[in-house]
Design a protein around this motif. Structure first.
Motif, PDB file in Angstrom:
ATOM      1  N   ALA A  85       0.823  -1.210   0.000  1.00 32.59           N
ATOM      2  CA  ALA A  85       0.000   0.000   0.000  1.00 32.59           C
ATOM      3  C   ALA A  85       0.860   1.263   0.000  1.00 32.59           C
ATOM      4  CB  ALA A  85      -0.929   0.007   1.214  1.00 32.59           C
ATOM      5  N   ALA A  86       1.972   1.232   0.739  1.00 32.38           N
ATOM      6  CA  ALA A  86       2.852   2.404   0.771  1.00 32.38           C
ATOM      7  C   ALA A  86       3.483   2.658  -0.592  1.00 32.38           C
ATOM      8  CB  ALA A  86       3.930   2.215   1.834  1.00 32.38           C
ATOM      9  N   SER A  87       3.877   1.578  -1.278  1.00 33.08           N
ATOM     10  CA  SER A  87       4.492   1.749  -2.598  1.00 33.08           C
ATOM     11  C   SER A  87       3.502   2.275  -3.625  1.00 33.08           C
ATOM     12  CB  SER A  87       5.085   0.419  -3.074  1.00 33.08           C
ATOM     13  OG  SER A  87       4.058  -0.556  -3.215  1.00 33.08           O
ATOM     14  N   ILE A  88       2.245   1.851  -3.521  1.00 35.44           N
ATOM     15  CA  ILE A  88       1.230   2.319  -4.472  1.00 35.44           C
ATOM     16  C   ILE A  88       0.728   3.708  -4.103  1.00 35.44           C
ATOM     17  CG2 ILE A  88      -1.063   1.838  -5.392  1.00 35.44           C
ATOM     18  CD1 ILE A  88      -0.487  -1.117  -5.032  1.00 35.44           C
ATOM     19  N   GLU A  89       0.610   3.970  -2.800  1.00 32.88           N
ATOM     20  CA  GLU A  89       0.055   5.237  -2.346  1.00 32.88           C
ATOM     21  C   GLU A  89       0.975   6.403  -2.672  1.00 32.88           C
ATOM     22  OE1 GLU A  89      -1.710   7.217   1.766  1.00 32.88           O
ATOM     23  OE2 GLU A  89      -0.785   5.225   1.759  1.00 32.88           O
ATOM     24  N   GLY A  90       2.290   6.169  -2.719  1.00 27.06           N
ATOM     25  CA  GLY A  90       3.217   7.260  -3.008  1.00 27.06           C
ATOM     26  C   GLY A  90       2.973   7.897  -4.356  1.00 27.06           C
ATOM     27  N   VAL A  91       2.580   7.080  -5.361  1.00 26.68           N
ATOM     28  CA  VAL A  91       2.313   7.607  -6.704  1.00 26.68           C
ATOM     29  C   VAL A  91       0.860   8.029  -6.843  1.00 26.68           C
ATOM     30  CG1 VAL A  91       2.388   7.067  -9.151  1.00 26.68           C
ATOM     31  CG2 VAL A  91       4.139   6.146  -7.622  1.00 26.68           C
ATOM     32  N   ASP A  92      -0.045   7.216  -6.364  1.00 31.45           N
ATOM     33  CA  ASP A  92      -1.461   7.529  -6.517  1.00 31.45           C
ATOM     34  C   ASP A  92      -1.863   8.764  -5.731  1.00 31.45           C
ATOM     35  OD1 ASP A  92      -1.645   5.365  -8.130  1.00 31.45           O
ATOM     36  OD2 ASP A  92      -2.526   4.028  -6.641  1.00 31.45           O
ATOM     37  N   ALA A  93      -1.258   8.958  -4.560  1.00 37.22           N
ATOM     38  CA  ALA A  93      -1.617  10.132  -3.761  1.00 37.22           C
ATOM     39  C   ALA A  93      -1.221  11.417  -4.476  1.00 37.22           C
ATOM     40  CB  ALA A  93      -0.941  10.058  -2.391  1.00 37.22           C
ATOM     41  N   ASP A  94      -0.045  11.429  -5.054  1.00 37.45           N
ATOM     42  CA  ASP A  94       0.378  12.627  -5.807  1.00 37.45           C
ATOM     43  C   ASP A  94      -0.502  12.853  -7.019  1.00 37.45           C
ATOM     44  OD1 ASP A  94       2.395  12.849  -3.962  1.00 37.45           O
ATOM     45  OD2 ASP A  94       3.914  11.906  -5.240  1.00 37.45           O
ATOM     46  N   ARG A  95      -0.874  11.754  -7.698  1.00 41.18           N
ATOM     47  CA  ARG A  95      -1.732  11.897  -8.864  1.00 41.18           C
ATOM     48  C   ARG A  95      -3.125  12.410  -8.472  1.00 41.18           C
ATOM     49  NH1 ARG A  95      -1.253   7.179 -10.440  1.00 41.18           N
ATOM     50  NH2 ARG A  95       0.444   7.477 -11.946  1.00 41.18           N
ATOM     51  N   ARG A  96      -3.659  11.897  -7.374  1.00 38.01           N
ATOM     52  CA  ARG A  96      -4.969  12.368  -6.923  1.00 38.01           C
ATOM     53  C   ARG A  96      -4.921  13.828  -6.483  1.00 38.01           C
ATOM     54  NH1 ARG A  96      -5.043   7.203  -4.481  1.00 38.01           N
ATOM     55  NH2 ARG A  96      -4.466   8.145  -2.482  1.00 38.01           N
ATOM     56  N   GLU A  97      -3.848  14.210  -5.796  1.00 35.44           N
ATOM     57  CA  GLU A  97      -3.712  15.595  -5.363  1.00 35.44           C
ATOM     58  C   GLU A  97      -3.590  16.532  -6.563  1.00 35.44           C
ATOM     59  OE1 GLU A  97      -3.424  18.822  -2.784  1.00 35.44           O
ATOM     60  OE2 GLU A  97      -4.052  16.748  -2.465  1.00 35.44           O
ATOM     61  N   HIS A  98      -2.854  16.097  -7.590  1.00 38.30           N
ATOM     62  CA  HIS A  98      -2.728  16.924  -8.795  1.00 38.30           C
ATOM     63  C   HIS A  98      -4.068  17.069  -9.502  1.00 38.30           C
ATOM     64  CE1 HIS A  98      -1.855  17.545 -13.125  1.00 38.30           C
ATOM     65  NE2 HIS A  98      -0.982  18.417 -12.648  1.00 38.30           N
ATOM     66  N   ALA A  99      -4.816  15.989  -9.594  1.00 35.24           N
ATOM     67  CA  ALA A  99      -6.128  16.063 -10.240  1.00 35.24           C
ATOM     68  C   ALA A  99      -7.085  16.946  -9.437  1.00 35.24           C
ATOM     69  CB  ALA A  99      -6.709  14.658 -10.398  1.00 35.24           C
ATOM     70  N   ARG A 100      -7.004  16.879  -8.115  1.00 36.25           N
ATOM     71  CA  ARG A 100      -7.885  17.699  -7.284  1.00 36.25           C
ATOM     72  C   ARG A 100      -7.554  19.184  -7.451  1.00 36.25           C
ATOM     73  NH1 ARG A 100      -7.672  19.946  -2.376  1.00 36.25           N
ATOM     74  NH2 ARG A 100      -5.562  19.157  -2.036  1.00 36.25           N
ATOM     75  N   ARG A 101      -6.275  19.525  -7.458  1.00 34.30           N
ATOM     76  CA  ARG A 101      -5.905  20.932  -7.649  1.00 34.30           C
ATOM     77  C   ARG A 101      -6.269  21.429  -9.044  1.00 34.30           C
ATOM     78  NH1 ARG A 101       0.106  21.534  -4.870  1.00 34.30           N
ATOM     79  NH2 ARG A 101      -0.550  21.097  -2.717  1.00 34.30           N
ATOM     80  N   ARG A 102      -6.081  20.594 -10.043  1.00 37.24           N
ATOM     81  CA  ARG A 102      -6.449  20.996 -11.410  1.00 37.24           C
ATOM     82  C   ARG A 102      -7.942  21.265 -11.507  1.00 37.24           C
ATOM     83  NH1 ARG A 102      -4.701  17.392 -16.541  1.00 37.24           N
ATOM     84  NH2 ARG A 102      -2.801  18.652 -16.311  1.00 37.24           N
ATOM     85  N   ARG A 103      -8.740  20.426 -10.884  1.00 41.83           N
ATOM     86  CA  ARG A 103     -10.191  20.622 -10.940  1.00 41.83           C
ATOM     87  C   ARG A 103     -10.602  21.874 -10.178  1.00 41.83           C
ATOM     88  NH1 ARG A 103     -14.247  17.526 -12.566  1.00 41.83           N
ATOM     89  NH2 ARG A 103     -12.761  15.875 -12.999  1.00 41.83           N
ATOM     90  N   ARG A 104      -9.897  22.208  -9.097  1.00 42.84           N
ATOM     91  CA  ARG A 104     -10.251  23.399  -8.322  1.00 42.84           C
ATOM     92  C   ARG A 104      -9.773  24.680  -8.997  1.00 42.84           C
ATOM     93  NH1 ARG A 104      -7.615  22.321  -4.154  1.00 42.84           N
ATOM     94  NH2 ARG A 104      -5.953  23.871  -4.195  1.00 42.84           N
ATOM     95  N   HIS A 105      -8.609  24.679  -9.606  1.00 48.29           N
ATOM     96  CA  HIS A 105      -8.044  25.885 -10.207  1.00 48.29           C
ATOM     97  C   HIS A 105      -8.595  26.172 -11.598  1.00 48.29           C
ATOM     98  CE1 HIS A 105      -4.272  25.357  -7.462  1.00 48.29           C
ATOM     99  NE2 HIS A 105      -5.329  25.787  -6.817  1.00 48.29           N
ATOM    100  N   HIS A 106      -8.954  25.132 -12.352  1.00 55.19           N
ATOM    101  CA  HIS A 106      -9.381  25.313 -13.750  1.00 55.19           C
ATOM    102  C   HIS A 106     -10.710  24.584 -13.956  1.00 55.19           C
ATOM    103  CE1 HIS A 106      -5.215  26.606 -14.178  1.00 55.19           C
ATOM    104  NE2 HIS A 106      -4.827  25.435 -13.725  1.00 55.19           N
ATOM    105  N   ARG A 107     -11.739  25.110 -13.331  1.00 53.69           N
ATOM    106  CA  ARG A 107     -13.039  24.436 -13.380  1.00 53.69           C
ATOM    107  C   ARG A 107     -13.620  24.419 -14.790  1.00 53.69           C
ATOM    108  NH1 ARG A 107     -14.928  23.618  -8.223  1.00 53.69           N
ATOM    109  NH2 ARG A 107     -13.902  24.802  -6.573  1.00 53.69           N
ATOM    110  N   LYS A 108     -13.551  25.552 -15.504  1.00 55.78           N
ATOM    111  CA  LYS A 108     -14.126  25.607 -16.852  1.00 55.78           C
ATOM    112  C   LYS A 108     -13.408  24.662 -17.801  1.00 55.78           C
ATOM    113  CE  LYS A 108     -15.610  30.431 -16.439  1.00 55.78           C
ATOM    114  NZ  LYS A 108     -15.500  31.790 -17.018  1.00 55.78           N
ATOM    115  N   VAL A 109     -12.069  24.653 -17.706  1.00 52.19           N
ATOM    116  CA  VAL A 109     -11.314  23.786 -18.607  1.00 52.19           C
ATOM    117  C   VAL A 109     -11.611  22.322 -18.316  1.00 52.19           C
ATOM    118  CG1 VAL A 109      -9.007  23.208 -19.413  1.00 52.19           C
ATOM    119  CG2 VAL A 109      -9.526  25.556 -18.766  1.00 52.19           C
TER     120      VAL A 109
END
Length: 450
Positions: free
Chosen positions: A203-227
């Protein structure tokens, strides 16, 4: 004043005093009542604040308990604590049977079951340590083999102890069931702990990559809602699996912002163009700035050094326009600076500022033509051909120019400007003319002739 009048005055005074005393007492009672009311109001406010604080404290404790429950009841926490409970119960169930078995043989063998069970758990902790330190795989497999050896030996002892219960009144089937149960419990603890460690590492090995990817997707959705909204529509409109999310986001960014590069907006584009143009203008305005520590000493202005009326004169500055053409070329001049041409497209301006290396002002000055100073005497061909005037000619011209001047107006500076001569020649002319005026009574010669 009669007796009756005095008595009436005394009665009026006593009545006035009584009235004032009553009024003062009433004021004192009113003041005490106000103080009592204020004290009661403060007590009520304090009690209300205390009740409010107690209510907020209870709510805070309730929220903290709910938060702790949420933290405890998460799947990860339940799995972790459940594994520890299973491991603890396994040790408590398997250890007594081993102790009874070895102590029945000899009391001196009491530390043996503790050592066997402890070595199994120490090796299990070693596996966790090896995973945390990212040690080679053979280290972890060696520790796992030792765990299997110690746990298997303890299970064999417990299985034998269960079969020995036949001599204590149990049937053969019951004794065999007890032996199998003790052996299974002995192996259950290390197996559960190893499975938990394996799941945590994965879980730690998978979470290190997935957590960053989820955080990036969350910030992208919050900062660029129209896009992101348009990108979702493009994905839903395309056939399934033909358009990935990143490509859809880039297309949506081009649609919304008008730029194929994600992150670049018209405002940022305009800001980059203005910054590039300001950099070019700053470079163009200071091309001949001398390097630090080697600054040229600017010549002082003649007007600040000396004037024509002073006792000691200073050479007049050389005017290149009054010299012949060959001499004018030898006078040092500042290099001309070409102004920055206007760039129509901001992209070309941004590209030019990216490609142009940022150097100090002295590097920009080195690119322009350097001015050459006169290193020797001016050649005869470059000298002025103007005929020099004799002192007598200068005096005649000065007399003609100052014929209608008063003696106070006879200054070297005015004479120099009137006949266009050097300051060192204007001062003797001033003294001569003043002497002539003093001998002639202070009036100009033209006035005397008239």
């Amino acid at each position: 004043m009669s007796f009756y009048e005095e008595r009436r005055a005394d009665q009026a005074a006593r009545a006035e005093q009584k009235r004032l005393t009553a009024q003062h007492g009433e004021e004192l009672r009113a003041a005490r009542q106000r103080e009592s009311d204020q004290r009661a109001a403060r007590l009520r406010d304090q009690a209300r604040a205390d009740r409010q604080a107690d209510r907020l404290d209870r709510q805070q404790r309730r929220r903290e308990r709910a938060e702790r429950r949420r933290e405890v009841l998460t799947p990860a926490e339940i799995y972790r604590r459940g594994t520890l409970a299973v491991v603890t119960s396994s040790g408590l169930a398997s250890l007594p049977a081993q102790v009874i078995h070895f102590v029945g043989i000899s009391p001196m063998l009491l530390p043996l079951p503790l050592a066997i069970e402890g070595l199994a758990w120490v090796m299990a902790a070693g596996v966790a340590y090896a995973d945390a330190r990212h040690l080679p795989a053979w280290v972890r497999w060696l520790l796992r083999s030792l765990i299997a050896a110690f746990a298997g030996f303890a299970a064999f002892i417990n299985y034998g102890y269960g079969l020995s219960l036949v001599h204590h009144g149990l049937s053969a089937e019951d004794a065999q069931t007890v032996g199998r149960g003790l052996a299974a419990v002995t192996l259950l603890g290390p197996i559960a702990f190893e499975i938990r460690q394996w799941v945590s590492t994965l879980a730690a090995s998978i979470e290190g990559v997935d957590a960053d990817r989820r955080e990036h997707a969350r910030r992208r959705r919050r900062h660029h809602r129209k896009v992101v909204r348009i990108a979702d529509r493009l994905i839903s409109a395309a056939p399934f699996g033909t358009l990935d999310r990143q490509t859809a986001f880039e297309r949506a960014w081009t649609i919304v912002r008008g730029c194929p590069e994600p992150g670049m907006t018209p405002k940022l584009y305009e800001r980059a163009a203005k910054s590039a143009q300001a950099m070019h203008q700053a470079r163009a305005q200071q091309p001949d700035q001398p390097p630090t520590g080697t600054a040229r000493k600017e010549p002082e202005r003649v007007a600040e050094q000396s004037m024509a009326d002073l006792d000691k004169s200073t050479p007049a500055p050389v005017d290149p326009s009054g010299l012949p053409e060959p001499a004018a070329e030898l006078i040092p001049d500042r290099p001309k600076v070409d102004l920055v041409k206007h760039v129509d497209a901001p992209a070309a301006l941004v590209e030019s500022i990216r490609s142009a290396p940022i150097e100090p002002a002295r590097a920009a000055a080195a690119e322009g033509p350097r001015s050459r100073r006169v290193t020797g005497k001016v050649p005869a061909a470059a000298r002025s051909k103007q005929q020099r005037r004799t002192p007598e000619q200068l005096l005649d011209q000065a007399r003609s120019a100052t014929a209608d001047w008063s003696i106070e107006e006879l200054t070297a500076e005015r004479i120099r400007k009137a006949i266009r001569c050097a300051p060192e020649k204007a001062r003797p002319l001033r003294d001569t003319l003043r002497a002539e005026r003093a001998d002639g009574g202070g009036e100009p010669p033209a006035a005397e002739a008239a």
